[in-house]
Design a protein around this motif. Sequence first.
Motif, PDB file in Angstrom:
ATOM      1  N   ASN A   1      -1.890  15.082  -8.836  1.00 44.35           N
ATOM      2  CA  ASN A   1      -0.743  14.733  -9.684  1.00 44.35           C
ATOM      3  C   ASN A   1      -0.960  13.386 -10.355  1.00 44.35           C
ATOM      4  OD1 ASN A   1       0.707  17.064  -9.134  1.00 44.35           O
ATOM      5  ND2 ASN A   1       1.792  16.164  -7.416  1.00 44.35           N
ATOM      6  N   THR A   2      -1.433  12.413  -9.571  1.00 48.67           N
ATOM      7  CA  THR A   2      -1.680  11.074 -10.118  1.00 48.67           C
ATOM      8  C   THR A   2      -2.769  11.137 -11.176  1.00 48.67           C
ATOM      9  OG1 THR A   2      -1.173  10.179  -7.930  1.00 48.67           O
ATOM     10  CG2 THR A   2      -2.177   8.678  -9.492  1.00 48.67           C
ATOM     11  N   LEU A   3      -3.864  11.826 -10.855  1.00 53.24           N
ATOM     12  CA  LEU A   3      -4.986  11.914 -11.794  1.00 53.24           C
ATOM     13  C   LEU A   3      -4.589  12.627 -13.085  1.00 53.24           C
ATOM     14  CD1 LEU A   3      -7.853  12.693  -9.254  1.00 53.24           C
ATOM     15  CD2 LEU A   3      -7.467  10.546 -10.481  1.00 53.24           C
TER      16      LEU A   3
ATOM     17  N   LEU B   1     -11.457  14.950 -11.856  1.00 54.08           N
ATOM     18  CA  LEU B   1     -10.673  16.166 -11.617  1.00 54.08           C
ATOM     19  C   LEU B   1     -11.560  17.395 -11.485  1.00 54.08           C
ATOM     20  CD1 LEU B   1      -7.646  15.489 -13.969  1.00 54.08           C
ATOM     21  CD2 LEU B   1      -7.471  16.039 -11.546  1.00 54.08           C
ATOM     22  N   LYS B   2     -12.611  17.453 -12.274  1.00 53.58           N
ATOM     23  CA  LYS B   2     -13.522  18.598 -12.208  1.00 53.58           C
ATOM     24  C   LYS B   2     -14.292  18.638 -10.885  1.00 53.58           C
ATOM     25  CE  LYS B   2     -14.039  19.257 -17.168  1.00 53.58           C
ATOM     26  NZ  LYS B   2     -14.781  18.870 -18.354  1.00 53.58           N
TER      27      LYS B   2
ATOM     28  N   ASN C   1       0.816  -1.216   0.000  1.00 55.69           N
ATOM     29  CA  ASN C   1       0.000   0.000   0.000  1.00 55.69           C
ATOM     30  C   ASN C   1       0.852   1.270   0.000  1.00 55.69           C
ATOM     31  OD1 ASN C   1      -2.562  -1.290   0.050  1.00 55.69           O
ATOM     32  ND2 ASN C   1      -2.207  -1.790   2.186  1.00 55.69           N
ATOM     33  N   TYR C   2       2.057   1.172  -0.510  1.00 57.10           N
ATOM     34  CA  TYR C   2       2.999   2.296  -0.484  1.00 57.10           C
ATOM     35  C   TYR C   2       2.709   3.222  -1.676  1.00 57.10           C
ATOM     36  CZ  TYR C   2       7.461   4.411   0.954  1.00 57.10           C
ATOM     37  OH  TYR C   2       8.434   5.258   1.431  1.00 57.10           O
ATOM     38  N   PHE C   3       1.859   4.206  -1.459  1.00 52.98           N
ATOM     39  CA  PHE C   3       1.429   5.127  -2.520  1.00 52.98           C
ATOM     40  C   PHE C   3       2.615   5.741  -3.264  1.00 52.98           C
ATOM     41  CE2 PHE C   3       0.986   9.615  -3.640  1.00 52.98           C
ATOM     42  CZ  PHE C   3       0.057   9.527  -4.672  1.00 52.98           C
TER      43      PHE C   3
ATOM     44  N   THR D   1      -5.825   4.424  -6.661  1.00 53.12           N
ATOM     45  CA  THR D   1      -6.742   3.716  -5.745  1.00 53.12           C
ATOM     46  C   THR D   1      -6.344   3.956  -4.297  1.00 53.12           C
ATOM     47  OG1 THR D   1      -5.847   1.805  -6.973  1.00 53.12           O
ATOM     48  CG2 THR D   1      -8.093   1.639  -6.279  1.00 53.12           C
ATOM     49  N   LEU D   2      -5.042   4.054  -4.059  1.00 52.20           N
ATOM     50  CA  LEU D   2      -4.560   4.282  -2.696  1.00 52.20           C
ATOM     51  C   LEU D   2      -4.812   5.711  -2.229  1.00 52.20           C
ATOM     52  CD1 LEU D   2      -1.180   2.326  -2.916  1.00 52.20           C
ATOM     53  CD2 LEU D   2      -3.204   1.652  -1.615  1.00 52.20           C
ATOM     54  N   ASN D   3      -4.765   6.659  -3.177  1.00 50.99           N
ATOM     55  CA  ASN D   3      -5.005   8.067  -2.837  1.00 50.99           C
ATOM     56  C   ASN D   3      -5.843   8.692  -3.963  1.00 50.99           C
ATOM     57  OD1 ASN D   3      -4.946  10.719  -2.024  1.00 50.99           O
ATOM     58  ND2 ASN D   3      -2.735  10.832  -1.764  1.00 50.99           N
ATOM     59  N   PRO D   4      -7.172   8.469  -3.921  1.00 51.67           N
ATOM     60  CA  PRO D   4      -8.044   8.865  -5.031  1.00 51.67           C
ATOM     61  C   PRO D   4      -8.132  10.368  -5.299  1.00 51.67           C
ATOM     62  CG  PRO D   4      -9.219   7.478  -3.445  1.00 51.67           C
ATOM     63  CD  PRO D   4      -7.899   7.802  -2.856  1.00 51.67           C
TER      64      PRO D   4
END
Length: 196
Positions: free
Chosen positions: A168-170, A193-194, A106-108, A161-164
Amino acid sequence: INYRAPDCCSIVILLLKKENRENEAIAQIQKCRTKFPNDYNLIKAELNYHLKSGDYVAATKNLKKAIEFEPKNSELYFTLGTALDKQGISSEAINSYLKAIELDSNYFDAYYNLGALYFNQAVEFNNQANNALDLEKANLIKNKATMLFKQAVPYLEKASTLNPSNKNTLNTLKALYARLGNTEKYQEIDKLLKNL
């Protein structure tokens, strides 16, 4: 008198840092590391100094030594991956990130950095392809870029999934889906994102 000397070194270093006597603290770290090369606390003190100063070559040596003491510490492998990535040693960085993930599923940050590493490599190849004069060579390079873009996807999806709510990820996933022509997922991320 050599009573608990490594511990005393660590305390002296800590006190010097608290008084903002950074140069003296660094000198003390180096002096103590010479006397006690295998003391874990001193290794970590020197490691933190190298990371803070951006000396990733020296930090890598300290990280490898620290891992000998704590082979199950996912954070050390993640930091090693980052230090190697900063030096452009991608294959070893990938292995370090994978080891961090193996130790902590689970290491984002490890998932994100690994996905970002593949993404950045793909962008470099894409730029090379755009500058190539030979069409056949350009296509070969573009294929390699596409392969790396695809490799980035599962790691960035897991990070998401770990940080929805991590923008930056999105944003990176959105760019990936656009490049890979996945309109459905692109629109899904755009909508997310919106709403953030």
